[in-house]
Design an enzyme around this catalytic site. Structure first.
Site, mmCIF file in Angstrom:
data_model
loop_
_atom_site.group_PDB
_atom_site.id
_atom_site.type_symbol
_atom_site.label_atom_id
_atom_site.label_comp_id
_atom_site.label_asym_id
_atom_site.label_seq_id
_atom_site.Cartn_x
_atom_site.Cartn_y
_atom_site.Cartn_z
ATOM 1 N N CYS A 233 -15.735 -14.323 -1.913
ATOM 2 C CA CYS A 233 -14.943 -13.636 -0.881
ATOM 3 C C CYS A 233 -14.211 -12.432 -1.471
ATOM 4 O O CYS A 233 -14.291 -11.316 -0.956
ATOM 5 C CB CYS A 233 -13.954 -14.602 -0.245
ATOM 6 S SG CYS A 233 -14.728 -15.884 0.783
ATOM 7 N N GLU B 218 -6.236 -10.519 4.462
ATOM 8 C CA GLU B 218 -6.037 -10.238 3.047
ATOM 9 C C GLU B 218 -5.492 -8.817 2.838
ATOM 10 O O GLU B 218 -5.955 -7.865 3.437
ATOM 11 C CB GLU B 218 -7.347 -10.413 2.284
ATOM 12 C CG GLU B 218 -7.946 -11.810 2.380
ATOM 13 C CD GLU B 218 -7.039 -12.877 1.766
ATOM 14 O OE1 GLU B 218 -6.149 -12.527 0.949
ATOM 15 O OE2 GLU B 218 -7.217 -14.070 2.110
ATOM 16 N N HIS C 258 -9.656 -14.447 6.009
ATOM 17 C CA HIS C 258 -10.063 -15.823 5.729
ATOM 18 C C HIS C 258 -9.758 -16.703 6.945
ATOM 19 O O HIS C 258 -8.719 -16.544 7.601
ATOM 20 C CB HIS C 258 -9.315 -16.380 4.514
ATOM 21 C CG HIS C 258 -10.048 -16.181 3.218
ATOM 22 N ND1 HIS C 258 -9.544 -15.445 2.174
ATOM 23 C CD2 HIS C 258 -11.253 -16.657 2.811
ATOM 24 C CE1 HIS C 258 -10.397 -15.459 1.171
ATOM 25 N NE2 HIS C 258 -11.450 -16.183 1.540
ATOM 26 N N ARG D 140 -15.290 -20.978 -9.849
ATOM 27 C CA ARG D 140 -15.100 -22.396 -10.184
ATOM 28 C C ARG D 140 -16.381 -23.181 -10.029
ATOM 29 O O ARG D 140 -16.634 -24.131 -10.764
ATOM 30 C CB ARG D 140 -13.995 -22.979 -9.298
ATOM 31 C CG ARG D 140 -13.670 -24.431 -9.564
ATOM 32 C CD ARG D 140 -12.460 -24.866 -8.756
ATOM 33 N NE ARG D 140 -12.611 -24.571 -7.346
ATOM 34 C CZ ARG D 140 -13.240 -25.387 -6.476
ATOM 35 N NH1 ARG D 140 -13.796 -26.511 -6.891
ATOM 36 N NH2 ARG D 140 -13.309 -25.059 -5.196
#
Length: 313
Positions: free
Chosen positions: A241, A178, A265, A188
């Protein structure tokens, strides 16, 4: 019958110290023009000053004070003696001049109904040392706020030079290093503690985003050279995350720690993909090899390399 009084001869006082003896004076008044023969003149005699013997001073007499009235000085309480056979404390050794170099690798617990999480499984298979760095691993709860607090406490405890957090990104085909974390929580689904923040800042007074302080592109190049599918990722999502990546970088910036930090990830493991048709997966051993290469590159690279790693979408 009258008694004749005998006059007591006067005693002449001794001459003063440093002075001369005084010449005795006659009570008769001198007549004018009288001549005194030289042999009848009284000559002044110089005498040495008498020295007096020094008498030692008498010791002052002190009044006898009763024993009860005397004020005794306060004596410190005696220290208890060590019992025979009791263990003695070993002397402390001097602290080393430089602390051992450490890399902290974190992985998440399972979440979303899954029984395993490959990000933590990878941590369990890493060697104890990579590129001269002692490897410390940490299992992180998949919860907003608690995840940051857990990693921050580990940073204070181990004082690492590198902090690399791992997380699961189911559906990805490559390991993603990242580039940036944004200051927003938009879940979500609820986390493992039941929290589900929506459009909330990770840090109320924090900057909009933090870039990883690791050499992202050099790490990706090293992972690919080791035969591991890897890429630069420009979005860590808006779940725990991203929350953890932003929180760790924010903590390091606020505390003044010199550790470099970032996030990687990982795809689903082959074990997770069993029974899930069409789910991309990667062997756990491949992920471990990729993380080892990434750590070695981060340790060896101070400034990132210039390689194209952007995305069109």
């Amino acid at each position: 019958m009258l008694r004749r009084r005998h006059k007591t001869p006067k005693v002449q006082s001794p001459p003063r110290e440093g002075g001369t003896a005084r010449t005795p004076r006659s009570r008769r008044r001198a007549r004018e023009g009288a001549v005194v023969p030289p042999d009848l003149r009284i000559q002044a005699q110089h005498r040495a000053p008498a020295t007096q013997a020094k008498v030692p001073d008498k010791a002052p007499v002190q009044a006898k004070v009763p024993d009860k009235a005397r004020v005794q000085p306060k004596q410190p309480a005696p220290k208890p003696s060590r019992r025979e056979g009791a263990p003695t404390r070993a002397p402390r050794e001097a602290a080393p001049s430089s602390a051992p170099r450490v890399v902290l690798v974190t992985g998440f617990e399972p979440f979303g109904g899954d029984e395993i999480n490959p990000s933590w499984d990878v941590c369990g298979q890493l060697p104890r040392e990579i590129a001269g760095l002692r490897v410390e691993t940490l299992r992180v709860p998949c919860q907003f706020r608690r995840a940051i607090e857990t990693v921050a406490a580990a940073v204070e405890r181990h004082r690492p030079g590198l902090v690399i957090s791992l997380g699961l990104a189911a559906g990805r085909t490559h390991m993603g290093v990242e580039r940036v974390a944004i200051n927003v929580d938009d879940a979500r689904i609820a986390d493992n503690g039941g929290a589900q923040p929506v459009d909330q800042p990770t840090a109320a007074n924090g900057p909009p985003a933090y870039f990883a302080t690791l050499p992202v592109k050099a790490m990706v190049a090293a992972m690919c050279a080791a035969g591991v599918p890897a890429e630069v990722s420009n979005s860590a999502g808006t779940y725990v995350c991203n929350h953890l990546m932003y929180g760790v970088l924010h903590f390091l910036a606020a505390s003044g720690r010199e550790a470099r930090a970032g996030f990687i990830h990982v795809p689903s493991s082959e074990e997770m993909a069993l029974g899930k048709r069409g789910m991309p997966s990667m062997a756990l051993s491949t992920m471990v090899r990729g993380i080892e290469a990434a750590i070695a590159a981060a340790q060896a690279t101070a400034a990132d390399v210039k390689l194209a790693g952007g995305a069109l979408d």
